[in-house]
Design a protein around this motif. Structure first.
Motif, PDB file in Angstrom:
ATOM      1  N   GLY A  48      -7.305  12.315  -1.037  1.00 47.44           N
ATOM      2  CA  GLY A  48      -7.785  11.454   0.366  1.00 47.44           C
ATOM      3  C   GLY A  48      -6.617  10.419   1.271  1.00 47.44           C
ATOM      4  O   GLY A  48      -5.330  10.702   1.149  1.00 47.44           O
ATOM      5  N   SER A  49      -6.792   9.846   2.069  1.00 44.98           N
ATOM      6  CA  SER A  49      -6.057   9.241   3.092  1.00 44.98           C
ATOM      7  C   SER A  49      -5.641   7.573   2.729  1.00 44.98           C
ATOM      8  O   SER A  49      -5.668   7.254   3.204  1.00 44.98           O
ATOM      9  CB  SER A  49      -6.934   9.252   3.926  1.00 44.98           C
ATOM     10  N   SER A  50      -6.901   7.097   1.410  1.00 42.30           N
ATOM     11  CA  SER A  50      -6.561   5.856   1.628  1.00 42.30           C
ATOM     12  C   SER A  50      -5.268   5.503   0.585  1.00 42.30           C
ATOM     13  O   SER A  50      -4.654   6.249  -0.273  1.00 42.30           O
ATOM     14  CB  SER A  50      -7.548   5.517  -0.183  1.00 42.30           C
ATOM     15  N   HIS A  60      -3.441  14.836   0.666  1.00 42.23           N
ATOM     16  CA  HIS A  60      -5.234  14.456   1.529  1.00 42.23           C
ATOM     17  C   HIS A  60      -5.812  14.750   0.826  1.00 42.23           C
ATOM     18  O   HIS A  60      -7.283  14.305   0.725  1.00 42.23           O
ATOM     19  CB  HIS A  60      -4.793  15.007   2.812  1.00 42.23           C
ATOM     20  N   ARG A 100      -2.349   3.731  -1.662  1.00 40.77           N
ATOM     21  CA  ARG A 100      -3.101   2.943  -3.586  1.00 40.77           C
ATOM     22  C   ARG A 100      -2.234   1.859  -3.149  1.00 40.77           C
ATOM     23  O   ARG A 100      -0.922   1.907  -2.903  1.00 40.77           O
ATOM     24  CB  ARG A 100      -3.070   3.976  -4.585  1.00 40.77           C
ATOM     25  N   PRO A 109       0.926  -1.412  -0.065  1.00 41.47           N
ATOM     26  CA  PRO A 109      -0.337  -0.071  -0.360  1.00 41.47           C
ATOM     27  C   PRO A 109       1.144   1.087  -0.417  1.00 41.47           C
ATOM     28  O   PRO A 109       2.279   1.085   0.592  1.00 41.47           O
ATOM     29  CB  PRO A 109      -0.998  -0.195   1.350  1.00 41.47           C
ATOM     30  N   SER A 141       1.650   5.370   0.799  1.00 46.77           N
ATOM     31  CA  SER A 141       0.042   6.357   0.504  1.00 46.77           C
ATOM     32  C   SER A 141       2.059   7.580   1.411  1.00 46.77           C
ATOM     33  O   SER A 141       2.170   7.896   2.085  1.00 46.77           O
ATOM     34  CB  SER A 141      -0.273   6.377   1.556  1.00 46.77           C
TER      35      SER A 141
END
Lengths: 254, 453
Positions: free
Chosen positions: A75-77, A71, A79, A53, A55
């Protein structure tokens, strides 16, 4: 155990199920050779398929003074990043492990809808592509596996990383006030991990894999990595596209 | 009906042939002249006839060779399904399987090979398909013939050049038959057309057509890109048609402004979703619209921005917002679903016959637009003959600046950019050189150890 065996079989299938079958056929044609042969092809390299993941640490840039543009936009997800690493096990230290250089490259991309000045979503896409690469020294302590048949191989990596990135929108590479949204970021790369050798879960397939493809060991590994692409003290204000993350993947020694 | 047996007056069989293989008739365009085989939208079908060909009142000029004619008539007939050498298919008052074209000669004498030229009007060829019973005379067809095609798909016509004697086909003679593929109706418009706007761009999305006729799509944009006027005229000074775009469900980027704004930013909610936009016809009696209504507003709110304020005036009586800057355009379509009469200049990136080639295309982004200008777009499907079908309901959108990641990052103070953002001249080089030196040294040491061992 059956689950682990299934996992091992799956891994072998990924790299050379066909080869394993062929090897099996050879086994059947040579029954006198026995099941516990000691043949093993030379081992000098390792290859990893890496999934993690991603970020990036962009918002940690002190120049942003607490603002969080990454952010806010993406966003906070995290990738998914996919990557590959190639190691040369240049030096074998008896009863300890291997040491050598390794290089890796990965890719990830994040997309979001750009917003109008009033905050409403526009029909335009904004994206950030990151292609991180690094060169590291890799130490794999395979003594537990080779001497004690414990199928765990701890390892460590340390080196330098460099990521190429590109910010874009529907029209192509982003531009703002004369600056172009493409560049590179330099930093350090550290990792600690442990690999689970899958050979003991399906020795038959493992042996076939070695004979046909020269793959000595197949691993499922987990890793904690830190990619600190904050400039390495020589870059003034890089886009901090590094991160700290865990990594899962498959590794093959050959 | 029993037909008399025809015996040719001359024992030799009359024949009509084209002078060369792969013969294609020249095309004659009124006011232009002979254009050869003409530009064909579909390269594989140079014999095709499109709506444009028909509307231009083209004629096809055949140069044929005749021989063994001794006083027979030569007649030219056309058919979609019938065999025109069968006399019953040409019978007056009967079913109109064949219709005579306005060309031909009586009592031809060409005992040896003789070239003869026939000029056939496309409208005559096509228009006969509207006959239900065969008339006694065959007047010249008008441009209305171009709208007689009953289906979207191409129709095959056969033209017969044949020897006739006493209204009967001369048995044993050799007619010349020429196949034509005619398609004068564009494909149906795509559905689900929706806008999405951004910074100087307008993205149009649609559901791809599933019919077999569509080969791509044409987008029409008003005002014309680069010709956004400011005083009711376009850049050339020609008055642009009045904008009619009352709905907002097919609009994008419409943002309301609160009163008192002095800056150029937009700070309100987007307009409500209510009715659809529609377009007007110049040649039709009623607009074709799906959900279009004159009761909606597009955009809602009262622009107060200095730029926007001059661009829109609310037409309270019609509950519409008209673009009095001349930036809006009328996107028109003739009745009958034939080729569009939308001025070609409104077509976007149409140089190759399509804006978006391929029936599966479902999106196109129009770029280089002017922010804070309302643009109107319709989408029409295009077939392989270049026929532009009826347009979709009109959509509208207001391109305006956006904040993308890079802009946000830079505005927030981020200083990255480029591949050479190094702290000081020399420092990075030294660092990288140091790393390279260390790696090289390690490699050399290892190699020497190996040799030693």
């Amino acid at each position: 155990m059956s689950r682990a065996r299934a996992l091992a079989s799956l891994a072998f299938a990924l790299g050379g199920a066909l080869a394993a079958r062929e090897a099996g056929a050879q086994e059947r044609q040579d029954p006198l050779e026995g099941r516990h042969r000691s043949y093993e092809s030379p081992q000098h390299f390792a290859f990893e398929l890496r999934f993690l993941p991603y970020s990036p640490d962009i918002d940690t840039d002190p120049a942003l003074h607490g603002a969080t543009p990454y952010h806010t936009v993406f966003g906070s997800s995290a990738r998914l990043m996919i990557g590959a690493e190639f190691d040369w096990q240049a030096l074998r230290i008896p009863h300890l492990g291997t040491l050598g250089p390794g290089v890796a490259i990965g890719y990830t991309k994040m997309n979001a809808q750009a917003t109008f000045l009033n905050g409403q979503q526009s029909g335009e896409t904004t994206s950030l592509e990151i292609i991180p690469a690094y060169a590291v020294a890799v130490f794999r302590a395979d003594v537990f596996w080779r001497d004690a048949r414990v199928p765990l191989v701890p390892y460590a990596k340390a080196g330098v990383g460099y990521a190429i990135w590109r910010a874009s929108n529907t029209l192509g590479t982003s531009h703002f006030n004369g600056s172009t949204g493409v560049g590179g970021s330099l930093g350090t790369q550290l990792a600690l991990g442990v690999s689970l050798n899958l050979n003991p879960f399906d020795e038959y397939a493992a042996r076939g894999f070695d004979e046909a493809m020269g793959v000595n060991n197949t691993y499922l590994f987990g890793e904690l990595m830190r990619s600190d692409l904050s400039g390495l003290g020589v870059q003034s204000s890089p886009l901090r596209v590094g991160e700290s993350s865990w990594v899962l993947g498959l590794a093959f020694e050959f | 009906m029993i037909l008399p047996v025809l015996v040719a007056p001359d024992a030799r069989a009359q024949s009509i042939t084209a002078p060369v293989m792969n013969y294609y008739p020249d095309r004659i365009v009124p006011g232009t002249g002979d254009i050869g085989i003409g530009p064909r939208a579909q390269n594989l079908n140079p014999t095709g006839i499109s709506y444009d060909d028909c509307a231009q009142n083209q004629s096809l000029q055949f140069n044929l060779l005749m021989s063994s004619f001794v006083g027979q008539d030569i007649q030219v007939w056309a058919s979609k399904t019938g065999d025109c050498t069968n006399d019953s298919n040409r019978g007056n008052g009967g079913i109109a399987n064949c219709w005579r074209l306005n060309a031909g000669s009586a009592s031809v004498n060409a005992p040896t090979s003789m070239p003869v030229q026939f000029t056939l009007r496309v409208q005559d060829i096509i228009g006969g398909q509207a006959y239900t019973t065969l008339p006694t005379t065959f007047p010249s067809q008008t441009s209305a013939a171009c709208n007689t095609q009953p289906s979207y798909s191409a129709v095959s016509f056969t033209i017969y050049f044949m020897a006739i004697s006493n209204s009967l086909f001369v048995s044993g003679s050799t007619p010349y038959e020429y196949q034509l593929a005619v398609d004068t109706m564009g494909p149906p418009p795509p559905t689900g057309v929706s806008p999405a706007v951004g910074d100087t761009l307008f993205t149009v999305n649609w559901n791809p057509n599933t019919d077999l006729d569509s080969a791509g799509y044409a987008l029409f944009l008003s005002p014309i890109r680069g010709q956004e006027g400011t005083s009711g005229t376009d850049a050339s000074g020609s008055p642009e048609p009045t904008l009619i775009c009352p709905g907002a469900d097919a609009s994008a980027g419409m943002a309301a402004m609160d009163a008192g704004d002095a800056d150029a930013s937009i700070d309100g909610a987007s307009s409500p979703v209510d009715a659809g936009c529609y377009y007007s016809y110049t040649g039709g009696s009623a607009p074709v619209t799906s959900g279009g209504s004159a009761a909606g507003t597009c955009p809602s709110g009262t622009p107060n921005d200095p730029v926007l304020e001059s661009a829109f005036v609310s037409d309270a009586g019609a509950q519409q917002v008209e673009d009095d800057s001349g930036e809006g355009g009328l996107i028109t379509q003739p009745p009958g679903g034939g080729i569009s009469t939308i001025p070609p200049s409104y077509a976007v990136d149409f140089s190759n016959g399509f804006t978006a080639a391929g029936v599966t295309a479902n999106s196109y982004t129009i770029t280089r637009l002017r922010n804070y200008t309302t643009y109107h777009v319709v989408v029409a499907a295009v077939d392989g003959f270049g026929n532009v079908g009826p347009p979709s309901p009109e959509i509208c959108g207001l391109p305006q600046p956006v904040n993308d990641f890079w802009k946000d990052y830079r505005q927030d103070g981020g200083g990255a950019g480029g591949f050479c953002a190094l702290e000081a001249v020399g420092a990075p080089g030294q660092s990288m050189a140091g790393i390279a030196l260390a790696l090289s040294t390690a490699a050399i040491v290892r190699r020497r150890r190996r040799r030693a061992s």
